[in-house]
Design a protein around this motif. Structure first.
Motif, mmCIF file in Angstrom:
data_model
loop_
_atom_site.group_PDB
_atom_site.id
_atom_site.type_symbol
_atom_site.label_atom_id
_atom_site.label_comp_id
_atom_site.label_asym_id
_atom_site.label_seq_id
_atom_site.Cartn_x
_atom_site.Cartn_y
_atom_site.Cartn_z
ATOM 1 N N TYR A 1 -7.702 -8.936 -9.165
ATOM 2 C CA TYR A 1 -6.529 -9.533 -9.817
ATOM 3 C C TYR A 1 -5.474 -8.469 -10.098
ATOM 4 N N ARG A 2 -5.930 -7.341 -10.623
ATOM 5 C CA ARG A 2 -4.989 -6.257 -10.934
ATOM 6 C C ARG A 2 -4.310 -5.736 -9.671
ATOM 7 N N ASP A 3 -5.066 -5.618 -8.596
ATOM 8 C CA ASP A 3 -4.489 -5.169 -7.328
ATOM 9 C C ASP A 3 -3.422 -6.147 -6.838
ATOM 10 N N MET A 4 -3.706 -7.455 -6.968
ATOM 11 C CA MET A 4 -2.717 -8.460 -6.552
ATOM 12 C C MET A 4 -1.447 -8.336 -7.385
ATOM 13 N N ILE A 5 -1.602 -8.108 -8.680
ATOM 14 C CA ILE A 5 -0.436 -7.966 -9.548
ATOM 15 C C ILE A 5 0.352 -6.718 -9.173
ATOM 16 N N LEU A 6 -0.345 -5.617 -8.908
ATOM 17 C CA LEU A 6 0.342 -4.390 -8.518
ATOM 18 C C LEU A 6 1.076 -4.541 -7.192
ATOM 19 N N ASP A 7 0.560 -5.387 -6.294
ATOM 20 C CA ASP A 7 1.251 -5.649 -5.032
ATOM 21 C C ASP A 7 2.555 -6.412 -5.250
ATOM 22 N N ILE A 8 2.614 -7.200 -6.301
ATOM 23 C CA ILE A 8 3.792 -8.019 -6.587
ATOM 24 C C ILE A 8 4.898 -7.199 -7.255
ATOM 25 N N VAL A 9 4.540 -6.142 -7.960
ATOM 26 C CA VAL A 9 5.495 -5.379 -8.772
ATOM 27 C C VAL A 9 6.720 -4.903 -7.989
ATOM 28 N N PRO A 10 6.592 -4.291 -6.797
ATOM 29 C CA PRO A 10 7.807 -3.841 -6.095
ATOM 30 C C PRO A 10 8.786 -4.987 -5.816
ATOM 31 N N ASN A 11 8.268 -6.139 -5.399
ATOM 32 C CA ASN A 11 9.154 -7.279 -5.136
ATOM 33 C C ASN A 11 9.793 -7.778 -6.424
ATOM 34 N N ALA A 12 9.044 -7.745 -7.519
ATOM 35 C CA ALA A 12 9.595 -8.175 -8.805
ATOM 36 C C ALA A 12 10.729 -7.252 -9.231
ATOM 37 N N ILE A 13 10.572 -5.960 -9.017
ATOM 38 C CA ILE A 13 11.626 -5.006 -9.376
ATOM 39 C C ILE A 13 12.871 -5.237 -8.524
ATOM 40 N N LYS A 14 12.669 -5.496 -7.226
ATOM 41 C CA LYS A 14 13.814 -5.788 -6.350
ATOM 42 C C LYS A 14 14.531 -7.053 -6.806
ATOM 43 N N GLY A 15 13.760 -8.084 -7.173
ATOM 44 C CA GLY A 15 14.359 -9.333 -7.650
ATOM 45 C C GLY A 15 15.144 -9.117 -8.934
ATOM 46 N N LEU A 16 14.590 -8.319 -9.844
ATOM 47 C CA LEU A 16 15.303 -8.021 -11.079
ATOM 48 C C LEU A 16 16.588 -7.245 -10.797
ATOM 49 N N ALA A 17 16.526 -6.336 -9.842
ATOM 50 C CA ALA A 17 17.722 -5.562 -9.488
ATOM 51 C C ALA A 17 18.819 -6.497 -8.972
ATOM 52 N N LYS A 18 18.435 -7.500 -8.183
ATOM 53 C CA LYS A 18 19.424 -8.475 -7.684
ATOM 54 C C LYS A 18 20.039 -9.264 -8.839
ATOM 55 N N LEU A 19 19.196 -9.654 -9.808
ATOM 56 C CA LEU A 19 19.720 -10.395 -10.962
ATOM 57 C C LEU A 19 20.686 -9.535 -11.778
#
Length: 157
Positions: A64-82
């Motif tokens: 579960y933690r690995d899956m969450i860590l895989d999502i983090v870069p995309n989440a940061i990119k999405g936040l940067a767009k916002l």
């Protein structure tokens, strides 16, 4: 003397259903405290700890933690767009989440510093050879000629 047990009676800990174990693990991943999990799931804190620490579930938690860590870069990119679109709500939530901003009720009240007259007491001691009372220090402080320090000027000793 050997204790008698009924035939067919299970020994050891009662079995915790896989669905309940999954709910407990989900709450662990979400960061809920063991005490809260045990209370809401109706199991002991020891059971919560045992579920969390079992090797099978530990591997599941790590995945579960690995899956969450895989999502983090995309989440940061999405936040940067916002942020680039100047989405005020997203910006404020990011600043609160990173603790750059804090809510009003979280602000600690700063107390005024209490004057100790330590410098004055030391000067009094140098002049009279004894430690003054607080009243004497306050009166003596009024007689001291201390020039205020000005930023940018060198202190002359």
């Amino acid at each position: 003397m050997k204790k008698s047990t009924k035939r067919g009676q299970r020994k050891g800990r009662p079995y915790t259903a896989k669905t309940k174990q999954a709910r407990v693990l989900t709450r662990v991943v979400l960061g809920q405290p063991e005490r809260q999990i045990s209370k809401e799931e109706g199991i002991s804190r020891g059971t919560v700890s045992r579920i969390r620490n079992s090797s099978e579930n530990a591997m599941l938690l790590q995945s579960y933690r690995d899956m969450i860590l895989d999502i983090v870069p995309n989440a940061i990119k999405g936040l940067a767009k916002l942020v680039k679109r100047e989405d005020r709500q997203a910006i404020i939530e990011i600043l609160y989440g990173t603790r750059v901003l804090i809510r009003r009720q979280e602000v600690e009240k700063v107390e005024e510093p209490v004057r100790t007259y330590a410098y004055t007491k030391a000067e009094f001691f140098c002049k009279y050879g004894r430690w003054p009372s607080l009243a004497e220090a306050i009166e003596f402080d009024k007689t001291l000629e201390v020039e205020p320090l000005v930023k940018g000027e060198e202190e002359v000793c």
